[in-house]
Scaffold this motif. Structure first.
Motif, PDB file in Angstrom:
ATOM      1  N   GLU A 192      33.169  64.524  12.928  1.00  0.00           N
ATOM      2  CA  GLU A 192      33.667  63.737  11.805  1.00  0.00           C
ATOM      3  C   GLU A 192      33.197  62.289  11.916  1.00  0.00           C
ATOM      4  OE1 GLU A 192      35.172  62.812   8.279  1.00  0.00           O
ATOM      5  OE2 GLU A 192      35.020  64.827   9.132  1.00  0.00           O
ATOM      6  N   ASN A 193      33.176  61.775  13.151  1.00  0.00           N
ATOM      7  CA  ASN A 193      32.636  60.435  13.370  1.00  0.00           C
ATOM      8  C   ASN A 193      31.191  60.353  12.900  1.00  0.00           C
ATOM      9  OD1 ASN A 193      34.620  58.787  14.291  1.00  0.00           O
ATOM     10  ND2 ASN A 193      33.856  58.606  16.361  1.00  0.00           N
ATOM     11  N   TYR A 194      30.444  61.413  13.185  1.00  0.00           N
ATOM     12  CA  TYR A 194      29.036  61.458  12.789  1.00  0.00           C
ATOM     13  C   TYR A 194      28.904  61.481  11.267  1.00  0.00           C
ATOM     14  CZ  TYR A 194      24.174  63.059  12.491  1.00  0.00           C
ATOM     15  OH  TYR A 194      22.843  63.169  12.192  1.00  0.00           O
ATOM     16  N   ALA A 240      43.416  66.494  14.331  1.00  0.00           N
ATOM     17  CA  ALA A 240      44.718  65.818  14.332  1.00  0.00           C
ATOM     18  C   ALA A 240      44.879  64.942  15.577  1.00  0.00           C
ATOM     19  CB  ALA A 240      45.840  66.848  14.259  1.00  0.00           C
ATOM     20  N   LYS A 241      44.476  65.472  16.728  1.00  0.00           N
ATOM     21  CA  LYS A 241      44.574  64.694  17.970  1.00  0.00           C
ATOM     22  C   LYS A 241      43.621  63.506  17.935  1.00  0.00           C
ATOM     23  CE  LYS A 241      45.854  68.578  21.010  1.00  0.00           C
ATOM     24  NZ  LYS A 241      45.411  69.390  22.171  1.00  0.00           N
ATOM     25  N   PHE A 242      42.447  63.732  17.363  1.00  0.00           N
ATOM     26  CA  PHE A 242      41.470  62.644  17.270  1.00  0.00           C
ATOM     27  C   PHE A 242      42.036  61.500  16.433  1.00  0.00           C
ATOM     28  CE2 PHE A 242      37.895  60.298  15.618  1.00  0.00           C
ATOM     29  CZ  PHE A 242      37.017  60.243  16.686  1.00  0.00           C
ATOM     30  N   GLU A 243      42.641  61.839  15.283  1.00  0.00           N
ATOM     31  CA  GLU A 243      43.224  60.802  14.424  1.00  0.00           C
ATOM     32  C   GLU A 243      44.356  60.079  15.137  1.00  0.00           C
ATOM     33  OE1 GLU A 243      42.269  59.457  11.645  1.00  0.00           O
ATOM     34  OE2 GLU A 243      40.537  60.775  11.633  1.00  0.00           O
ATOM     35  N   ALA A 244      45.133  60.827  15.915  1.00  0.00           N
ATOM     36  CA  ALA A 244      46.245  60.215  16.642  1.00  0.00           C
ATOM     37  C   ALA A 244      45.747  59.212  17.678  1.00  0.00           C
ATOM     38  CB  ALA A 244      47.084  61.297  17.317  1.00  0.00           C
ATOM     39  N   ASN A 245      44.525  59.426  18.170  1.00  0.00           N
ATOM     40  CA  ASN A 245      43.958  58.540  19.194  1.00  0.00           C
ATOM     41  C   ASN A 245      42.876  57.615  18.653  1.00  0.00           C
ATOM     42  OD1 ASN A 245      44.938  59.303  22.139  1.00  0.00           O
ATOM     43  ND2 ASN A 245      44.790  61.220  20.989  1.00  0.00           N
ATOM     44  N   ARG A 246      42.644  57.660  17.346  1.00  0.00           N
ATOM     45  CA  ARG A 246      41.565  56.856  16.760  1.00  0.00           C
ATOM     46  C   ARG A 246      41.779  55.363  17.010  1.00  0.00           C
ATOM     47  NH1 ARG A 246      37.632  57.174  12.375  1.00  0.00           N
ATOM     48  NH2 ARG A 246      38.198  59.333  11.891  1.00  0.00           N
ATOM     49  N   LEU A 247      43.001  54.901  16.856  1.00  0.00           N
ATOM     50  CA  LEU A 247      43.273  53.479  17.057  1.00  0.00           C
ATOM     51  C   LEU A 247      42.974  53.067  18.496  1.00  0.00           C
ATOM     52  CD1 LEU A 247      44.312  50.729  16.183  1.00  0.00           C
ATOM     53  CD2 LEU A 247      46.651  51.539  16.589  1.00  0.00           C
TER      54      LEU A 247
END
Length: 390
Positions: free
Chosen positions: A56-58, A114-121
């Motif tokens: 998704e980052n890509y 979901a985990k990625f978004e939770a750790n995005r910040l």
């Protein structure tokens, strides 16, 4: 000492010092080559995006100006994330990459969207910290203050960059979210919206109401059928009657003569969207007025009646504008100073906000409320336009 000297001069009865030295050199060169190639390969965009959590980052990166632009210059992952001219910062960045691999495969902190978004910040803050510590060395490896021609920049950009150059500012102070979506830093406006929806559980008994959220339109006093249109947030309606949980409302707006979009706007010649009507509901609209503008366009003021549910209707626009101001403050302050709504016209804000879409994460209604707040407080807004509550 003699034994030590003898060992150093002739460490083996089978191999000469030269042979052993050659082998050591070969092993060293092989090690250096392997290390170099490993570092080189692990710095490629292909390697960085090989983990599914980075897909998704890509995709975000592919929509950015760093991926595709008018100049045909592409900044790869390493160009932004690895300061190659600072050995210590370089190794810290590589170790940070090892941490991402650990989080992906071992601790599994970011192995799902979901985990990625939770750790995005957290991950974004790590990158911002690195850029702050190196004074955005990776940015400045391509962008040089001394190489900028301010005459070719917009007046606003030239003024900002002149100040930044004088202070040798860190690029990340103003340019977060250039290649990736920004994390939600301040979600207070969501709590405000939740409280407003609680307060707007049932429509107030007033003749004039304002929409807190998008509303489906119906031709009968039942919400069980197909919707015949959509009323957008921060829109004014007049109440004609009620039936159980339904309200019959009258909506007034403008549409360019001959248009088949079914979109009524709040003010003539301004793209402040009020309601979208399907073909059947549009046919039932009454034309109240016809005006020809100076540029030769003909606009019609139209009025239509429809049924909506009672929820999410308020008696005043003030709390909606206060909510819109919170969205503006929370969303726009992440990258730059909060813009004055009077910086652009109502129509100018349509493109102005669209240009920023890749840098914020708002749902459709939040985005519509923000846009309408900016438009209704734009520099060409009427003097009597509603203002945000203090």
């Amino acid at each position: 000492m003699k034994k030590l000297w003898r060992f150093l001069v002739k460490p083996s009865s089978r191999y000469s010092v030269l042979a052993i030295a050659v082998v050591c050199v070969i092993i060293t060169l092989a090690g250096v080559f392997t290390f170099h190639e490993s570092i080189k390969f692990s710095s490629t965009t292909e390697f960085c995006t090989s983990c599914h959590s980075m897909k998704e980052n890509y995709n975000e990166y592919k929509t950015s100006i760093h991926y595709k632009n008018a100049y045909g210059v592409r900044a790869e992952c390493r160009d932004c994330h690895i300061p190659e001219n600072d050995p210590i910062a370089f190794m810290k960045a590589k170790l940070g990459g090892v941490g991402d691999i650990y989080s992906e495969f071992i601790s599994k902190d970011i192995d799902t969207p979901a985990k990625f978004e939770a750790n995005r910040l957290r991950m974004a803050q790590n990158v911002w910290r690195m850029m702050a510590e190196t004074n955005s060395a990776t940015c400045k490896s391509c962008h040089s203050y001394t190489a900028m021609d301010h005459a070719k920049q917009s007046p606003a950009a030239a003024a900002a960059m002149t100040t930044a150059a004088a202070k040798n500012m860190n690029c990340i102070e103003c340019h977060k979210g250039i290649a990736h979506q920004l994390p939600h830093i301040n979600n207070d406006f969501k709590a405000t919206f939740k409280q407003l929806t609680i307060n707007a559980g049932e429509a107030p008994a007033t003749k004039t109401l304002y929409t807190l959220a998008s509303k489906k339109l119906y031709t009968t006093d039942s919400a069980s059928g197909d919707a015949q249109g959509q009323l957008y947030p921060a829109s004014k309606v007049e109440v004609l009657g009620t039936s159980g949980d339904m309200i019959k409302v009258q909506i007034t707006g403008w549409q360019q003569q001959g248009s088949t979009t079914g979109m009524l706007v709040q003010d003539m010649a301004k793209q402040i969207q009020t309601v979208s009507l399907n073909a059947d509901l549009q046919k039932s609209a009454t034309i109240l007025n016809t005006v020809k503008t100076e540029d030769g366009q003909t606009w019609q003021q139209e009025q239509v009646s429809a049924w909506i549910t009672q929820r999410n209707m308020l008696a005043s626009m003030k709390p909606i504008w206060a909510y819109g101001k919170e969205i503006l403050d929370a969303t726009c302050s992440q990258c730059h100073a909060i813009p004055d709504p009077k910086h652009l016209t109502a129509n100018g804000w349509v493109q102005g906000l669209k240009a920023m879409q890749q840098y914020y994460m708002l749902d459709k209604d939040e985005e519509r409320t923000l846009l309408k707040y900016l438009q209704d407080n734009a520099k060409d807004a009427p003097v009597a336009a509603p203002q945000a509550a203090e």
